[in-house]
Design a protein around this motif. Structure first.
Motif, mmCIF file in Angstrom:
data_model
loop_
_atom_site.group_PDB
_atom_site.id
_atom_site.type_symbol
_atom_site.label_atom_id
_atom_site.label_comp_id
_atom_site.label_asym_id
_atom_site.label_seq_id
_atom_site.Cartn_x
_atom_site.Cartn_y
_atom_site.Cartn_z
ATOM 1 N N ARG A 216 -1.312 90.043 -23.790
ATOM 2 C CA ARG A 216 -2.371 89.151 -24.276
ATOM 3 C C ARG A 216 -3.455 89.106 -23.192
ATOM 4 N N ILE A 217 -4.456 89.991 -23.342
ATOM 5 C CA ILE A 217 -5.463 90.186 -22.289
ATOM 6 C C ILE A 217 -6.821 89.720 -22.797
ATOM 7 N N GLY A 218 -7.351 88.691 -22.173
ATOM 8 C CA GLY A 218 -8.670 88.177 -22.544
ATOM 9 C C GLY A 218 -9.781 88.858 -21.755
ATOM 10 N N PHE A 219 -11.000 88.616 -22.208
ATOM 11 C CA PHE A 219 -12.168 89.258 -21.565
ATOM 12 C C PHE A 219 -13.320 88.270 -21.484
ATOM 13 N N PRO A 250 -3.548 93.490 -30.998
ATOM 14 C CA PRO A 250 -4.673 92.807 -31.650
ATOM 15 C C PRO A 250 -5.778 92.471 -30.650
ATOM 16 N N VAL A 251 -6.986 92.289 -31.188
ATOM 17 C CA VAL A 251 -8.133 91.874 -30.357
ATOM 18 C C VAL A 251 -8.772 90.665 -31.042
ATOM 19 N N ASP A 288 -1.838 86.462 -20.951
ATOM 20 C CA ASP A 288 -1.109 87.087 -19.845
ATOM 21 C C ASP A 288 -2.053 87.482 -18.712
ATOM 22 N N ALA A 289 -3.280 87.860 -19.086
ATOM 23 C CA ALA A 289 -4.235 88.369 -18.098
ATOM 24 C C ALA A 289 -5.649 88.170 -18.615
ATOM 25 N N VAL A 290 -6.611 88.177 -17.685
ATOM 26 C CA VAL A 290 -8.026 88.066 -18.032
ATOM 27 C C VAL A 290 -8.805 89.106 -17.246
ATOM 28 N N PHE A 291 -9.682 89.813 -17.941
ATOM 29 C CA PHE A 291 -10.596 90.789 -17.340
ATOM 30 C C PHE A 291 -11.965 90.130 -17.280
ATOM 31 N N ALA A 292 -12.448 89.855 -16.060
ATOM 32 C CA ALA A 292 -13.777 89.262 -15.875
ATOM 33 C C ALA A 292 -14.812 90.371 -15.751
#
Length: 389
Positions: A216-219, A250-251, A288-292
């Protein structure tokens, strides 16, 4: 008049201050010629950039060194009359405030300035999107004034809205070459460009998060506006989406939010992302993670995660983009993509200098490599490896 008594105040006579030395006269071209062992005509040709005069590179370097040592600067008007050139390079940035907070941009401009000084050129920085009043000239009009008025001999620019891009396309028609920062920018494909493949680098970064076990990776993307560089920003979101879709994940729209380029906006965006992403399994973190979208945003996001009680990387991993000088000193040190702003600035100026000198480069599209820099914030480490190029 009575004579002075013992209790009378002393008689103070005015004292003449020592004469201050006369101001030092500015050096002349004659002094430069004498120091370099050449004629004044040769000095004029070299400092005014007049080509095809049979002056060797060694002589040219000797004249430039003598001028630097003496602090000699030719009069701008005289330079234009002598060679038809302003000996000024323009850098067109999206917004002036970006220089205060965007380390990548500040390093790039500084690198261009280094190259300009080495070649005896001046640097002019012009900002788009800073029109304070409706009556102020538009960015496109200001670019046309720079080009048509002979203010600059060449431009290094980021893309903008349609009107600004059209003004940039007109530069070469008026003898002013333009080099873009960013590859294959929409509507600007005919102009020379320098950049790195942001989509491929972003996709590889997210794939690293996937390899670390994150799903679950956010942006957090940049806030889009008319003057923002198109392409550079969008590529990072495209890479994030491509990595998740390729993995069959999923996105959801709730996993993506917007910020501008500041740490403050990253802090607000992280708070919004945590709220919109919902709760995790068994009361765990929502992601789970975030990409800034850049490292400065990541610093603000890191603080928001701490304030919400989530540990990095034990609860939520965090990664950035650009590898600014402060990235290794984050707590924990920030995993990111190294894009080398200085190399971008040097490559752009080197390409522009060739075009300004009437030389044809081997390629007008310069792609620079990026590399993944794995530190503690992602929750997993492996050997550094090139991502592109």
């Amino acid at each position: 008049m009575r004579p002075a008594g013992p209790h009378d105040p002393p008689c103070l006579l005015p004292m003449s201050s020592p004469a201050s030395p006369p101001p030092r006269k500015p050096p002349t071209s004659t002094e430069v010629a004498r120091a370099a062992g050449v004629s004044r005509t040769t000095v004029s040709f070299v400092l005014n950039g007049v080509d095809h005069q049979g002056i060797s590179e060694a002589t040219r370097e000797r004249v430039l060194a003598a001028a630097r040592d003496l602090g000699y600067t030719p009069h701008a008007g005289a330079r234009r009359l002598a060679g038809g050139r302003s000996h000024t390079v323009g850098v067109l940035i999206p917004r002036l405030k970006h220089l205060y907070v965007d380390v990548f941009l500040a390093q790039l401009v500084a690198a261009v300035n280094d190259r300009c000084r080495a070649q005896g050129l001046r640097l002019l920085v012009e900002a788009c999107g800073d029109e304070a009043e409706a009556s102020a000239p538009s960015s496109a009009d200001r670019v046309r004034a720079l080009v048509r008025g002979g203010t600059v001999d060449g431009l290094i620019a980021f893309g903008g809205d349609t009107a600004l891009n059209q003004a940039l396309l007109e530069g070469p028609e008026h003898g002013v070459p333009v080099v873009m920062i960013g590859l294959d920018l929409p509507g600007l494909g005919s102009l020379p460009c320098v950049g790195s493949c942001g989509m491929a680098a972003a996709q590889a970064l997210v794939e690293h998060l996937l390899a670390c076990g994150h799903r679950r990776i956010g942006f957090i993307d940049y806030e889009s506006h008319a003057e923002a560089p198109p392409g550079v920003v969008g590529e990072r979101e495209q890479g994030w989406r491509a990595a998740l879709q390729t993995a069959g994940l999923p996105v959801p729209p709730a996993w993506c939010t917007r910020a501008d380029i500041t740490a403050e906006s990253g802090h607000r965006a992280m708070q919004a992302l945590l709220a919109s992403a919902g709760g995790g399994a068994a009361g765990g973190p929502p992601l789970d993670a975030v990409f800034a979208g850049n490292d400065t945003i990541a610093f603000g996001a890191l603080r928001a995660l701490r304030e919400a009680g989530w540990r990095v990387p034990q609860d939520i991993a965090l990664v950035g983009f650009d590898d600014i000088p402060l990235a290794p000193y984050a707590e924990p040190p920030l995993t990111t993509v190294h894009t080398d702003a200085v190399a971008h600035g040097h490559a752009a100026m080197d390409l522009l200098a060739m075009l300004m000198g009437g030389r044809q480069p081997e390629s007008t599209r310069v792609e620079l490599s990026t590399r993944l820099v794995v530190r503690q914030s992602c929750g997993g480490q492996r050997l550094l490896q090139p991502l592109t190029g």
